[in-house]
Write an enzyme that holds these catalytic residues in place. Structure first.
Site, short mmCIF file in Angstrom:
data_model
loop_
_atom_site.label_atom_id
_atom_site.label_comp_id
_atom_site.label_asym_id
_atom_site.label_seq_id
_atom_site.Cartn_x
_atom_site.Cartn_y
_atom_site.Cartn_z
N LYS A 1 0.84 -1.20 0.00
CA LYS A 1 0.00 0.00 0.00
C LYS A 1 0.88 1.26 0.00
O LYS A 1 0.58 2.24 -0.68
CB LYS A 1 -0.92 -0.01 1.23
CG LYS A 1 -2.01 -1.07 1.14
CD LYS A 1 -2.74 -1.26 2.47
CE LYS A 1 -3.71 -2.43 2.41
NZ LYS A 1 -4.35 -2.73 3.71
N GLN B 1 -3.94 -1.06 9.97
CA GLN B 1 -3.94 -2.39 9.34
C GLN B 1 -4.55 -3.43 10.29
O GLN B 1 -4.16 -3.52 11.46
CB GLN B 1 -2.49 -2.77 8.97
CG GLN B 1 -2.36 -4.10 8.28
CD GLN B 1 -3.01 -4.14 6.90
OE1 GLN B 1 -2.92 -3.19 6.13
NE2 GLN B 1 -3.68 -5.23 6.59
N ASP C 1 -10.41 3.29 4.54
CA ASP C 1 -10.78 1.88 4.37
C ASP C 1 -12.31 1.73 4.29
O ASP C 1 -12.80 0.69 3.86
CB ASP C 1 -10.28 1.05 5.56
CG ASP C 1 -8.98 0.31 5.25
OD1 ASP C 1 -8.73 0.04 4.06
OD2 ASP C 1 -8.24 0.00 6.20
#
Ligand code: NAD
Length: 281
Positions: free
Chosen positions: A53, A97, A120
């Site tokens: 990412k 994460q 997200d």
């Protein structure tokens, strides 16, 4: 001929568009688009995901703010960090994460992220906005699937979409995004009776289960569009939830694993980060 839906190709096009958008944002505001990436613990798979990412961000000119914390980090310490990132004007998006270590309440941490920085799309607020049909940052994987369908000109309206999997981050938002585009949506899960019979009704079949090659030939209607979200490790490498070899000749279009949905999830993350930055203006 079955169309092989190429996630790498579409993701590359998205990255190009995002790179242009990031440059325009910089020209107009003098600011760099910024993403904070928080990794707690040493999970090797998470470390790989974070690296990929961050590489995507570097490619498109998004600045990353990287925080690595030990596995025994207290929940309060993580919540304080999220508060600081929420208040930091250089940070437009925050990525924590997952999974987090077992002693940390993921819900508490995710919902602490300001919805406007929740790139997200996992906060209750942004998931609720999908339910209400409102604007907001949308979960990257379902959004990536929608982009693939759009890119390949696949009609959704009036089609029967069957989503296998009802997780909060994939199956449920995926179902709502398909519904928003006027599909008739059926959601299947671990307690669904006669899963193949339901799947065989699908014009668009989305598999988001996490069981290697669960869906075989008996699950595919001739001419169906098959989208395989699953990522499973097997002796032969990464495989999806669909048995690709048997499904491919039956389907009209299908995503491979790897190279289908996976690259799109990452592409949607950087697109959401740009969106979050633009929304501050
Ligand atoms: P999850 O474990 O949270 O949810 C799995 C869902 O599958 C559950 O709702 C469960 O009811 C259903 N299920 C389990 N066994 C079933 C069965 N035998 N029949 C029918 N349904 C069954 O998983 P998730 O986070 O939604 O992820 C699903 C898969 O997608 C995983 O393989 C994951 O690695 C992958 N994934 C890929 C991406 C990507 O970028 N491609 C992103 C997120 C998740």
């Amino acid at each position: 001929m079955t169309v092989k839906i190429d996630g790498n190709l579409v993701a590359a096009a998205v990255r190009k568009e995002v790179a242009e958008g990031v440059q325009t944002f910089h020209n107009q505001t003098g600011q760099q688009v910024g993403l904070a990436v928080v990794l707690v613990g040493e999970d090797p798979a998470s470390a790989v995901y974070v690296r990929m990412k961050e590489a995507d961000c570097a490619e498109v000119g998004i600045r990353t703010f990287d925080t690595r914390l030990p596995a025994d980090t207290a929940q309060d310490e993580l919540l304080t960090l999220v508060d600081e990132l929420n208040a930091d004007a250089r940070v437009h998006g925050i990525l924590v994460q997952l999974p987090l270590p077992a002693h940390i309440d993921e819900e508490a941490v995710i919902n602490r992220i300001a919805p406007s920085k929740d790139v997200d799309g996992f906060t209750a607020s942004n998931l609720g906005r999908i339910m209400r049909g409102a604007c907001g940052l949308r979960a990257c994987t379902p959004l990536g699937v929608m982009r693939l369908l759009e890119h390949y000109g696949i009609d959704i309206e009036g089609k029967h979409a069957v989503v296998v999997g009802r997780s909060t981050i994939v199956g449920k938002p995926q179902s709502l995004l398909l519904l928003e585009k006027n599909a008739t949506v059926t959601i299947c899960h671990s307690r669904t009776a006669d899963l193949p019979a339901v799947c065989r009704q699908a014009d668009i079949l989305v598999a988001a289960v996490g069981r290697a090659q669960l869906l075989g030939a008996d699950c595919i209607k001739p001419g169906a569009v098959v989208i395989d979200v699953g990522i499973n490790r097997s002796d032969s490498g990464l495989v999806g939830d669909v048995d690709y070899a048997v499904a491919e000749p039956i389907a009209s279009a299908i995503t491979p694993v790897p190279g289908g949905v996976g690259p799109m999830t990452r592409a949607m993350l950087i697109e959401n980060t740009l969106q979050a930055a633009q929304d501050t203006q």
